[in-house]
Design a protein around this motif. Structure first.
Motif, PDB file in Angstrom:
ATOM      1  N   LEU A 150       0.840  -1.194   0.000  1.00  0.00           N
ATOM      2  CA  LEU A 150       0.000   0.000   0.000  1.00  0.00           C
ATOM      3  C   LEU A 150       0.879   1.251   0.000  1.00  0.00           C
ATOM      4  CD1 LEU A 150      -2.701  -1.000   2.663  1.00  0.00           C
ATOM      5  CD2 LEU A 150      -2.971  -0.966   0.163  1.00  0.00           C
ATOM      6  N   GLU A 151       0.432   2.283  -0.680  1.00  0.00           N
ATOM      7  CA  GLU A 151       1.248   3.486  -0.841  1.00  0.00           C
ATOM      8  C   GLU A 151       1.633   4.093   0.504  1.00  0.00           C
ATOM      9  OE1 GLU A 151       3.583   5.828  -2.966  1.00  0.00           O
ATOM     10  OE2 GLU A 151       2.296   4.284  -3.862  1.00  0.00           O
ATOM     11  N   GLU A 152       0.682   4.156   1.445  1.00  0.00           N
ATOM     12  CA  GLU A 152       0.981   4.778   2.732  1.00  0.00           C
ATOM     13  C   GLU A 152       1.870   3.911   3.622  1.00  0.00           C
ATOM     14  OE1 GLU A 152      -3.326   3.221   3.277  1.00  0.00           O
ATOM     15  OE2 GLU A 152      -1.983   3.795   1.637  1.00  0.00           O
ATOM     16  N   ILE A 153       2.021   2.644   3.254  1.00  0.00           N
ATOM     17  CA  ILE A 153       2.826   1.728   4.052  1.00  0.00           C
ATOM     18  C   ILE A 153       4.253   1.605   3.521  1.00  0.00           C
ATOM     19  CG2 ILE A 153       2.995  -0.662   4.895  1.00  0.00           C
ATOM     20  CD1 ILE A 153       0.723   0.838   6.127  1.00  0.00           C
ATOM     21  N   LYS A 154       4.464   1.951   2.276  1.00  0.00           N
ATOM     22  CA  LYS A 154       5.792   1.785   1.678  1.00  0.00           C
ATOM     23  C   LYS A 154       6.853   2.503   2.505  1.00  0.00           C
ATOM     24  CE  LYS A 154       4.299   1.013  -3.090  1.00  0.00           C
ATOM     25  NZ  LYS A 154       4.282   1.539  -4.478  1.00  0.00           N
ATOM     26  N   GLY A 155       7.959   1.815   2.746  1.00  0.00           N
ATOM     27  CA  GLY A 155       9.016   2.351   3.599  1.00  0.00           C
ATOM     28  C   GLY A 155       8.902   1.927   5.040  1.00  0.00           C
ATOM     29  N   ALA A 156       7.804   1.240   5.386  1.00  0.00           N
ATOM     30  CA  ALA A 156       7.617   0.773   6.762  1.00  0.00           C
ATOM     31  C   ALA A 156       8.226  -0.612   6.936  1.00  0.00           C
ATOM     32  CB  ALA A 156       6.138   0.738   7.111  1.00  0.00           C
ATOM     33  N   SER A 157       8.615  -0.903   8.157  1.00  0.00           N
ATOM     34  CA  SER A 157       9.148  -2.211   8.513  1.00  0.00           C
ATOM     35  C   SER A 157       8.233  -2.851   9.549  1.00  0.00           C
ATOM     36  CB  SER A 157      10.554  -2.097   9.104  1.00  0.00           C
ATOM     37  OG  SER A 157      11.461  -1.548   8.172  1.00  0.00           O
ATOM     38  N   MET A 195      -0.113  -6.874  14.009  1.00  0.00           N
ATOM     39  CA  MET A 195       1.152  -6.422  13.436  1.00  0.00           C
ATOM     40  C   MET A 195       1.493  -5.030  13.969  1.00  0.00           C
ATOM     41  SD  MET A 195       0.447  -7.387   9.427  1.00  0.00           S
ATOM     42  CE  MET A 195       2.082  -6.899   8.855  1.00  0.00           C
ATOM     43  N   TYR A 196       2.767  -4.794  14.228  1.00  0.00           N
ATOM     44  CA  TYR A 196       3.260  -3.471  14.621  1.00  0.00           C
ATOM     45  C   TYR A 196       4.292  -3.040  13.591  1.00  0.00           C
ATOM     46  CZ  TYR A 196       5.906   0.101  17.215  1.00  0.00           C
ATOM     47  OH  TYR A 196       6.568   1.248  17.596  1.00  0.00           O
ATOM     48  N   LEU A 197       4.064  -1.885  12.956  1.00  0.00           N
ATOM     49  CA  LEU A 197       4.931  -1.365  11.900  1.00  0.00           C
ATOM     50  C   LEU A 197       5.475   0.004  12.278  1.00  0.00           C
ATOM     51  CD1 LEU A 197       2.973  -3.428  10.433  1.00  0.00           C
ATOM     52  CD2 LEU A 197       3.290  -2.046   8.379  1.00  0.00           C
TER      53      LEU A 197
END
Length: 376
Positions: A56-63, A106-108
């Motif tokens: 998802l666009e808003e999630i990109k870059g998250a771990s 889940m925790y991102l």
């Protein structure tokens, strides 16, 4: 925020804390439609949903920092799951009560460095090191022996980071097989270990949940998980007591804090321990009444949050533990009404006292300013 992947029958609840120009945090709960399907099919759909979420666009870059899978039959299902080394994973038999065989928390965290260091997931950012280690268990001994062994092993792993249980551990989870029988051994071993580590009623304890849960390994009685933090100033951490509503836990022989506030320059993290329907004399309230116990539990949580400078609206995730599956519809309706936008899961997990019908834990995050602490 709620959304669904209707083609694969997975619904997602997501809470987001994303102040402008700061680190973003997200908690997600994934629920799968049962569809009269075997576990393999439900698991495949959960995995597919996870993959879609990360794209998802808003999630990109998250771990992904941490995952907890709630299973209906861990002994048979765990072997079918993939090994995951890039985040800290807990797999526990606490059946989701929506009729499915699996649910997921889940925790991102976005735009931070996350690495696996000898089994500890380490999040490095802005001078802090966040250490997550879930799913720890032992293969022999009784509940007391396993608890002592797990704590010693964890303390040794913290030493590799020049950290200690007393100074750096913020939150723990103890899942106990056959909790009505085995809980006492865990409690006694934890207390003895804590004394050795300098944790007493005159110093402090650690926020915690001790609840019924069945590890996948049939030899394991206790499963342990923990979160620790390195790099904070002592005054950033404050323990929450809510003395008008709750008594100190040591008064009835257990050793944990009701809640912990960790304050940063830009936000506060509030970790609320497993909380039930209890008063400040340690007495169970509303025995046998699930509605009244739920309402008192909420009241206790709210007072703890207020003491930490937060409100119920700041809660980002909730785990609800029920003793009786027959109470699910009643409790789920209550939570839907009170927390329409908050990720939560309701599982079957007996609480440590038989007369407690329900318990909840949660994590809240809210904005902070006006202090001299470094941002998260």
């Amino acid at each position: 925020m709620k959304f669904s992947f209707e083609d694969i029958g997975v619904s997602v609840e997501m809470s987001t804390f994303a102040p402008a120009g700061k680190v973003e945090e997200r908690h997600l709960m994934l629920h799968v439609e049962p569809r009269s399907e075997l576990f393999e099919g439900q698991l495949a759909r959960i995995y597919e949903a996870e993959e879609r979420i990360m794209n998802l666009e808003e999630i990109k870059g998250a771990s992904v920092v941490m995952k907890r899978y709630f299973l209906s039959d861990s002994a048979n299902q765990c072997a079918l799951m993939k090994k995951e080394l890039d985040c800290s994973v807990s797999i526990i038999q606490q059946p989701p009560l929506d009729g499915s065989k699996i649910a997921l928390w889940m925790y991102l965290v976005k735009d931070v460095k996350v690495v696996n260091s000898n089994g500890l997931i380490v999040v490095d950012h802005n001078g802090y090191r966040h250490l997550w280690k879930m799913g720890m268990h032992e293969h022999k001994g009784d509940s007391a022996w396993q608890t002592e062994s797990l704590l010693i092993s964890y303390e040794e792993s913290l030493q590799n980071f020049n950290a200690t249980l007393a100074d750096n551990c913020i939150r723990t989870w103890f899942f106990v097989r056959d909790v009505d029988i085995q809980y006492a051994g865990m409690v006694n071993a934890r207390k003895e270990n804590f004394i050795e580590q300098g944790l007493t009623e005159k110093t402090h304890y650690i926020s915690s949940t001790g609840i019924g849960g069945i590890p996948a390994d049939s030899r394991a009685i206790v499963q342990f998980g923990a979160y620790a933090l390195i790099g904070f100033e002592p005054q950033q951490q404050r323990y929450l007591y809510a003395p008008t509503h709750l008594n100190p836990t040591y008064e009835y022989g257990v050793t944990f804090e009701r809640g912990t506030l960790m304050e940063y320059g830009d936000r506060g993290h509030i970790f609320i321990s497993g909380t039930a329907s209890i008063n400040n004399k340690g007495e169970v309230l509303h025995v046998g009444n699930i509605v009244k116990q739920t309402e008192r539990m909420w009241e206790n949580v709210e007072v703890l949050l207020n003491e930490g400078g937060a409100e119920m609206a700041d809660i980002m995730q909730i785990i609800v533990y029920l003793r009786d599956v027959a109470d699910y519809e009643t409790v789920n309706a209550m939570f839907k009404k009170k927390f329409p936008d908050t990720p939560y899961v309701i599982t079957l997990a007996p609480v440590c006292r038989p007369t407690w019908l329900i318990e909840m834990e949660c994590i809240a995050v809210n904005r902070r300013s006006g202090n001299t602490y470094r941002d998260f």
